[in-house]
Scaffold this active site. Sequence first.
Site, PDB file in Angstrom:
ATOM      1  N   TRP A 147     -19.600 -37.865   0.955  1.00 18.26           N
ATOM      2  CA  TRP A 147     -19.013 -38.522   2.124  1.00 18.26           C
ATOM      3  C   TRP A 147     -18.563 -37.442   3.096  1.00 18.26           C
ATOM      4  O   TRP A 147     -17.536 -36.801   2.902  1.00 18.26           O
ATOM      5  CB  TRP A 147     -17.826 -39.392   1.720  1.00 18.26           C
ATOM      6  CG  TRP A 147     -18.194 -40.623   0.939  1.00 18.26           C
ATOM      7  CD1 TRP A 147     -19.425 -41.196   0.827  1.00 18.26           C
ATOM      8  CD2 TRP A 147     -17.309 -41.445   0.168  1.00 18.26           C
ATOM      9  NE1 TRP A 147     -19.372 -42.315   0.036  1.00 18.26           N
ATOM     10  CE2 TRP A 147     -18.077 -42.493  -0.384  1.00 18.26           C
ATOM     11  CE3 TRP A 147     -15.945 -41.391  -0.113  1.00 18.26           C
ATOM     12  CZ2 TRP A 147     -17.528 -43.482  -1.200  1.00 18.26           C
ATOM     13  CZ3 TRP A 147     -15.393 -42.376  -0.920  1.00 18.26           C
ATOM     14  CH2 TRP A 147     -16.170 -43.415  -1.450  1.00 18.26           C
ATOM     15  N   GLU A 148     -19.314 -37.240   4.160  1.00 20.31           N
ATOM     16  CA  GLU A 148     -19.052 -36.121   5.069  1.00 20.31           C
ATOM     17  C   GLU A 148     -18.607 -36.544   6.464  1.00 20.31           C
ATOM     18  O   GLU A 148     -18.364 -35.688   7.318  1.00 20.31           O
ATOM     19  CB  GLU A 148     -20.320 -35.267   5.195  1.00 20.31           C
ATOM     20  CG  GLU A 148     -20.874 -34.750   3.880  1.00 20.31           C
ATOM     21  CD  GLU A 148     -22.192 -34.009   4.059  1.00 20.31           C
ATOM     22  OE1 GLU A 148     -22.282 -33.187   4.998  1.00 20.31           O
ATOM     23  OE2 GLU A 148     -23.132 -34.260   3.280  1.00 20.31           O
ATOM     24  N   GLU A 149     -18.494 -37.854   6.715  1.00 18.49           N
ATOM     25  CA  GLU A 149     -18.249 -38.316   8.080  1.00 18.49           C
ATOM     26  C   GLU A 149     -16.865 -37.929   8.591  1.00 18.49           C
ATOM     27  O   GLU A 149     -16.696 -37.579   9.751  1.00 18.49           O
ATOM     28  CB  GLU A 149     -18.450 -39.833   8.165  1.00 18.49           C
ATOM     29  CG  GLU A 149     -19.835 -40.304   7.734  1.00 18.49           C
ATOM     30  CD  GLU A 149     -20.933 -39.614   8.524  1.00 18.49           C
ATOM     31  OE1 GLU A 149     -20.840 -39.581   9.763  1.00 18.49           O
ATOM     32  OE2 GLU A 149     -21.881 -39.099   7.898  1.00 18.49           O
TER      33      GLU A 149
END
EC number: 3.2.1.35
Length: 509
Positions: A147-149
Amino acid sequence: MGVLKFKHIFFRSFVKSSGVSQIVFTFLLIPCCLTLNFRAPPVIPNVPFLWAWNAPSEFCLGKFDEPLDMSLFSFIGSPRINATGQGVTIFYVDRLGYYPYIDSITGVTVNGGIPQKISLQDHLDKAKKDITFYMPVDNLGMAVIDWEEWRPTWARNWKPKDVYKNRSIELVQQQNVQLSLTEATEKAKQEFEKAGKDFLVETIKLGKLLRPNHLWGYYLFPDCYNHHYKKPGYNGSCFNVEIKRNDDLSWLWNESTALYPSIYLNTQQSPVAATLYVRNRVREAIRVSKIPDAKSPLPVFAYTRIVFTDQVLKFLSQDELVYTFGETVALGASGIVIWGTLSIMRSMKSCLLLDNYMETILNPYIINVTLAAKMCSQVLCQEQGVCIRKNWNSSDYLHLNPDNFAIQLEKGGKFTVRGKPTLEDLEQFSEKFYCSCYSTLSCKEKADVKDTDAVDVCIADGVCIDAFLKPPMETEEPQIFYNASPSTLSATMFIVSILFLIISSVASL
């Protein structure tokens, strides 16, 4: 084992000591076998450095229409959305619960956009179904959440991720119209970080509850943010403020069961910059691995690629594998995960290129560095720890001496290693590396590698180094009986006679 042998030799020098003396010496011996610089024990027994493959290669065939050789990889998993029950499972934003984010291209809000606006329970209910779908059984494996957002640390959401800050401030202002911008910003920061923390913690706790045999962690955590490699004087170091921010994420490390930092390279990095970049990122991950418990650190598995991020069809050279793989091994990490996309496997030609790269460059280097690491561990640590650079910022690597070893691919597609180490090779290990014990064991670094009689190490698919360093010798009897002086023998016989009389007297009572 090596430690037992060490104790046996130690005590043989004190054969004539009293029982009390031996107890004292035993007590004194124990502390010298301990170390404060622990490493995580192997996830798989006798696999001190683990290789994992996380690329969609299942439909790729090499020459002779055979699957690619994956025998060196302990865990294999494809990132394709319909792949389940794998050794490596990676969860992207659309595969685990209801991850809130704002699409960076379209600007579309997904699942509320920010963690404050999502129902945590709804997310966990959906995540439970996703985990059981992608992991139908709880075999040993890796569970990587990608999860990089947005980042859970408010200050790290710089452009273009500042949209999450702005959206959070807007939410507070809508609910509290009387607050000034400064007050609204502070409140937004607190609410965002709390909601983000709860979201990440509860997700990984659910994963551990449902699939405890998997190694749960977040991709890119920890990060070093040492991307300023184009600036003059770049030394790769992590900024102090980022180290402090990693310390503040102790709540995340406390729940993780593995760390998955990233060491991807691009073509803009010079060889020196690439080396320093990777070195400091892995070092910071190892430091963070000890935050929950320095005596029981988390395993660190560095995510890497065999191509460049800005040229996805250009394979890393052997030198560039040294900058990535070699650095990671020499610093004492637990393993490497090779990630890839369909770009290098999209056609028969690209599959053949990948197959050739694996045969000629990738797999031989993996064999080289893995056998060298195992050999060093066996010689210095009696296989109860790993070899770590004495000078972390040096360019000392765990490699087989090319003058003494040759890695060859035989006709049947099987690799063999020809040659054997010399005493000078082992002395190089001892000079440049030290032994860091596994957290579950106490170990003693070998004082003198000249005492090494043989080396016997293997990796996957039976690729081994099995060699005697000294010619086998006949077992000698204890020196006390054969090499003692006449006066020593007389004293010994006198003591034995007295002991015999005492035992006889006790037996007759």
